[in-house]
Scaffold this motif. Structure first.
Motif: not given
Lengths: 114, 118
Positions: B51-54, B63-73, B20-32
């Motif tokens: 906005e938390k949707e693929e 085998r590759f999957s991802a998700r986005q959390f309410p804080n956009y990470s 599992t790899l993690r990412c925190s976007p720039i504050s205010g950015h909603k797309s990762v």
């Protein structure tokens, strides 16, 4: 699908001289953006310059400029007054509004020689 | 302001494991977006979340999957690791900016996570 081709795997230039990196792309879209990114050994991908396809004027950012030929689907990067800090891998990238993703070329390793 | 951050910096796994790899976007950015960069090649698009949707998926196996959390990470998960999954995984965040006939979507990249599969 879009493709981006960088035909120069490696290039070198003397400090203070000018170098041009080549990029060609293929797309059926009419509205898109083109980018040059720089990736130094630190791995951080940094945006160097961008070009909107609907603009005829070539983009310029300080020592960096592009030659955008839409009909030929060519997008070259010119670096003037090369500096040692310009040593990096340079990637050409295509982005369209519909896809919202970037398609990268294979990169050109530029080395600036003292 | 902090840029895009990714963790961990380096990771070593063996074949068949999960990561599992993690990412925190720039504050205010909603797309990762996630990209895979194999040594000597350009980055290849894996996923985009907004906005938390693929919103986009590249040509990668399930085998590759991802998700986005309410804080956009965001998290990128890779199951049943193969040797060929060894790569630099880049995360990029963006804030949609309207301009001209096409929405301009500049992406700001993080430093990446270097994954080695043994």
């Amino acid at each position: 699908a879009q493709t981006v081709t960088q035909s120069q795997p490696e290039m070198s230039v003397q400090e203070a001289e000018t170098v041009t990196l080549s990029c060609t792309y293929d797309t059926s879209e009419n509205n898109y953006y083109l980018f040059w990114y720089k990736q130094p050994p630190s791995r951080q991908m940094i945006l160097v310059i961008r070009q909107e396809a609907y603009k005829q004027q070539n983009a310029t950012e300080n020592r960096f400029s592009v030659n955008f030929q839409k009909a030929a689907k060519s997008f070259s990067l010119k670096i003037s007054d090369s500096q040692l800090g310009d040593t990096a891998m340079y990637f050409c990238a295509f982005g369209s509004g519909s896809a919202r993703q970037l398609t990268f070329g294979s990169g050109t390793q530029l080395t600036v020689l003292p | 302001d902090a840029g895009v951050t990714q963790s961990p910096t380096h990771l070593i796994k063996t074949r068949g494991q999960q990561v599992t790899l993690r990412c925190s976007p720039i504050s205010g950015h909603k797309s990762v977006s996630w990209y895979q960069q194999v040594l000597g090649q350009g980055p290849q698009f894996i996923f985009q979340y907004y906005e938390k949707e693929e919103r986009g998926r590249g040509n990668f196996p399930d085998r590759f999957s991802a998700r986005q959390f309410p804080n956009y990470s965001s998290e990128l998960n890779v199951n049943a690791l193969l040797l060929g999954d060894s790569a630099l995984y880049l995360c990029a965040s963006s804030s949609l900016v309207a301009g001209g006939p096409v929405i301009y979507n500049e992406q700001f990249f993080g430093p990446g996570t270097r994954l080695t599969v043994l």
